[in-house]
Write an enzyme that holds these catalytic residues in place. Structure first.
Site, short mmCIF file in Angstrom:
data_model
loop_
_atom_site.label_atom_id
_atom_site.label_comp_id
_atom_site.label_asym_id
_atom_site.label_seq_id
_atom_site.Cartn_x
_atom_site.Cartn_y
_atom_site.Cartn_z
N ASN A 225 0.43 -1.13 -0.27
CA ASN A 225 -0.38 -0.02 -0.30
C ASN A 225 0.53 1.33 0.15
OD1 ASN A 225 0.75 0.95 2.73
ND2 ASN A 225 -0.31 -1.04 3.46
N ALA A 289 0.95 1.17 12.19
CA ALA A 289 1.46 1.25 10.03
C ALA A 289 0.00 0.44 9.76
CB ALA A 289 2.09 -0.49 11.09
N PRO A 321 -3.39 -11.12 10.38
CA PRO A 321 -3.63 -10.80 12.24
C PRO A 321 -3.97 -9.56 11.78
CG PRO A 321 -1.52 -11.68 11.38
CD PRO A 321 -2.16 -11.71 10.11
N ILE A 323 -2.94 -6.96 14.60
CA ILE A 323 -2.32 -6.95 15.27
C ILE A 323 -3.01 -5.90 16.09
CG2 ILE A 323 0.19 -6.05 15.94
CD1 ILE A 323 0.27 -6.29 13.25
N PHE A 340 -4.34 3.81 14.49
CA PHE A 340 -4.34 5.33 13.95
C PHE A 340 -5.58 4.54 12.52
CE2 PHE A 340 -1.32 8.79 13.68
CZ PHE A 340 -1.39 8.62 14.44
N LYS A 358 -11.99 -2.46 17.93
CA LYS A 358 -10.44 -3.05 18.11
C LYS A 358 -10.44 -2.99 19.47
CE LYS A 358 -8.97 -1.57 13.12
NZ LYS A 358 -7.85 -3.02 12.72
O1 C5P Z 1 -8.66 -2.09 10.20
P1 C5P Z 1 -8.20 -0.62 9.77
O2 C5P Z 1 -6.67 -1.18 8.84
O3 C5P Z 1 -8.29 0.78 9.16
O4 C5P Z 1 -6.94 -0.09 11.35
C1 C5P Z 1 -5.95 0.30 11.08
C2 C5P Z 1 -5.74 0.26 12.50
O5 C5P Z 1 -5.55 -0.73 13.14
C3 C5P Z 1 -3.76 0.69 12.71
O6 C5P Z 1 -3.46 1.23 14.02
C4 C5P Z 1 -2.72 0.00 12.14
O7 C5P Z 1 -1.91 -0.74 12.38
C5 C5P Z 1 -4.17 -1.17 12.47
N1 C5P Z 1 -4.23 -3.20 11.94
C6 C5P Z 1 -3.27 -3.78 12.67
N2 C5P Z 1 -3.15 -4.73 11.68
C7 C5P Z 1 -4.20 -5.08 10.52
C8 C5P Z 1 -4.62 -3.95 10.73
C9 C5P Z 1 -4.50 -2.86 10.92
O8 C5P Z 1 -2.89 -3.35 13.66
N3 C5P Z 1 -3.80 -5.96 10.47
#
Ligand code: C5P
Length: 420
Positions: A225, A289, A321, A323, A340, A358
């Site tokens: 991305n 991230a 996953p 995170i 974020f 989350k």
């Molecule tokens: O669901 P979305 O990607 O919009 O969520 C963004 C937030 O979730 C960010 O803080 C990103 O670092 C975290 N994230 C994560 N693992 C993922 C997807 C997003 O930690 N697989």
């Protein structure tokens, strides 16, 4: 401070010759320099050279006993305003972290009550070794300023981080340490340095994720991305500046490591998840991230070839996953967990929903439709259960610094400091 007094400890290693130039720079600036040579350091520079340049006595193990009569170890270590270790070898850093005092240099380092600045120099593998990373983290947690080594070709022929920073850079770090807001000593007398524990995030351990992830399809292709990593790196820099011990887990971005930050590079979401888990426990985690939501379900060991039939190879995806959500549910959930959210529409509604989904404490939401990823500025809204705090559009560095102030206040409320 008039004529700051620098106690310069010179470790062994090919880079020790650069200490000669450092002494010259310090003397030119009017600093009083006293050199201590380790036994290994003596193999690379002579006490005579250093004595001539520093116009001061040089201390070595050899003259240890004789010197003890004139000036004790303790006195020597406290007489300085700043203790500088350059080059700081892996061995010296390990001894400092463990509190070992088995020669003149390490005894002085253990006995001192003055700020310490270390400029490391070692082979790249030694710098990246888990033991050295642990030692550097410990030292930073103890308030020692450990500079990042330079990156480049090494005397041993390998390439990477580990070179002693240039004397001019060490000199600049010394000047910064000296200039860091001298405060009057509570005991009166000479003004002293603002100790590291005057910084708002001193003693706090903060984990930050930044950048994109790359999800391989075959050896030459990947899913990615547009994340530049700029905001996450600015946050890591601001956290270190505020005195925190910072672990930055970075996806593939060509950005330099901010000073004072421990960086672990990863490529995929699953690697990032593993490094985040290994980095816990922390006081706060800031997940900046842009983690890829999906990866290729199967990766091909060989490059997928066009076979001329016009048939397009199928690309099945598997979910990565989450995170952030995983950390929220972990028994080691940090006291403050921040996510974020880059959105193109209905920014606040999506952020509120994400906060709940989350399980984090704050979502820092930004509208990427107005300023595409990779830009220099950001307009963020901090969404929490308490409400929304919307900031004006600011450079990413300013967003990072402002965020650190808010985080420091929140951590002080959530994990009160013992002295409070
Ligand atoms: O669901 P979305 O990607 O919009 O969520 C963004 C937030 O979730 C960010 O803080 C990103 O670092 C975290 N994230 C994560 N693992 C993922 C997807 C997003 O930690 N697989």
């Amino acid at each position: 401070m008039a004529n700051p007094r620098i106690l310069l400890i010179i470790g062994g290693g090919i880079a020790a010759y650069k200490s000669i130039e450092l002494v010259r720079l310090l003397r030119k600036a009017g600093h009083v320099v006293r050199c201590v040579l380790t036994r290994a350091g003596e193999r690379f520079v002579t006490p005579l050279t250093l004595a001539a340049l520093s116009e001061n006595k040089v201390h070595t193990d050899l003259f240890d006993l004789k010197d003890e009569v004139e000036m004790g170890h303790i006195q020597l270590s406290r007489e300085a305003d700043l203790v500088v270790v350059a080059p700081a070898t892996a061995d010296l850093l390990a001894k400092m972290a463990a509190g070992i005092a088995d020669d003149m240099a390490t005894t002085l380092l253990l006995a001192t009550d003055k700020p310490v600045l270390a400029a490391p120099a070692m082979n790249v593998r030694m710098w990246l070794h888990a033991a050295t990373r642990r030692n550097v983290a410990t030292l930073r947690g103890d308030g020692v300023t450990v500079m990042e080594p330079d990156e480049g070709e090494m005397a041993c022929g390998e390439y990477g981080p580990g070179r002693l920073p240039e004397p001019a850079a060490i000199f600049a770090a010394i000047e910064a340490a000296i200039a860091s807001a001298p405060v009057a000593s509570p005991l009166g007398g000479q003004p002293d340095f603002a100790p590291a524990n005057h910084r708002p995030l001193y003693g706090r351990r903060i984990l930050i994720t930044a950048g994109p992830t790359h999800e391989p399809i075959d050896p030459v292709r990947y899913i990615a991305n547009r994340s530049s990593g700029k905001q996450g790196f600015a946050i890591a820099a601001a956290a270190a500046e505020a005195g925190a011990e910072v672990l930055l887990i970075a996806g593939p971005v060509p950005l330099p490591t901010p000073p004072g930050v421990i960086r672990v590079d990863v490529e995929t979401a699953r690697e990032m998840a593993a490094e985040v888990a290994a980095g816990l426990p922390v006081d706060a985690a800031i997940m900046v991230a842009a983690v890829a939501d999906w990866r290729a379900a199967d990766t091909s060991a060989q490059k997928i070839k066009k076979d001329g039939s016009g048939q397009v190879p199928p690309l099945a995806l598997a979910e990565n996953p989450d995170i952030l959500a995983g950390v929220a549910k972990s028994p080691q959930r940090p006291a403050l967990l921040i996510g974020f959210a880059a959105e193109t529409n209905d920014v606040l509604d999506h952020a509120r929903a994400k906060l709940a989904r989350k399980g984090c404490d704050w979502i820092v939401a930004n509208d990427v439709a107005a300023d595409p990823m990779g830009g220099e500025t950001n307009r963020v809204h901090i969404v929490s259960k308490a409400g929304v705090d919307s900031w004006e559009r600011l450079p990413k560095e300013a967003v990072a610094r402002k965020l650190m102030e808010k985080i420091a206040d929140e951590l002080d409320a959530r994990i009160p400091r013992q002295s409070d």
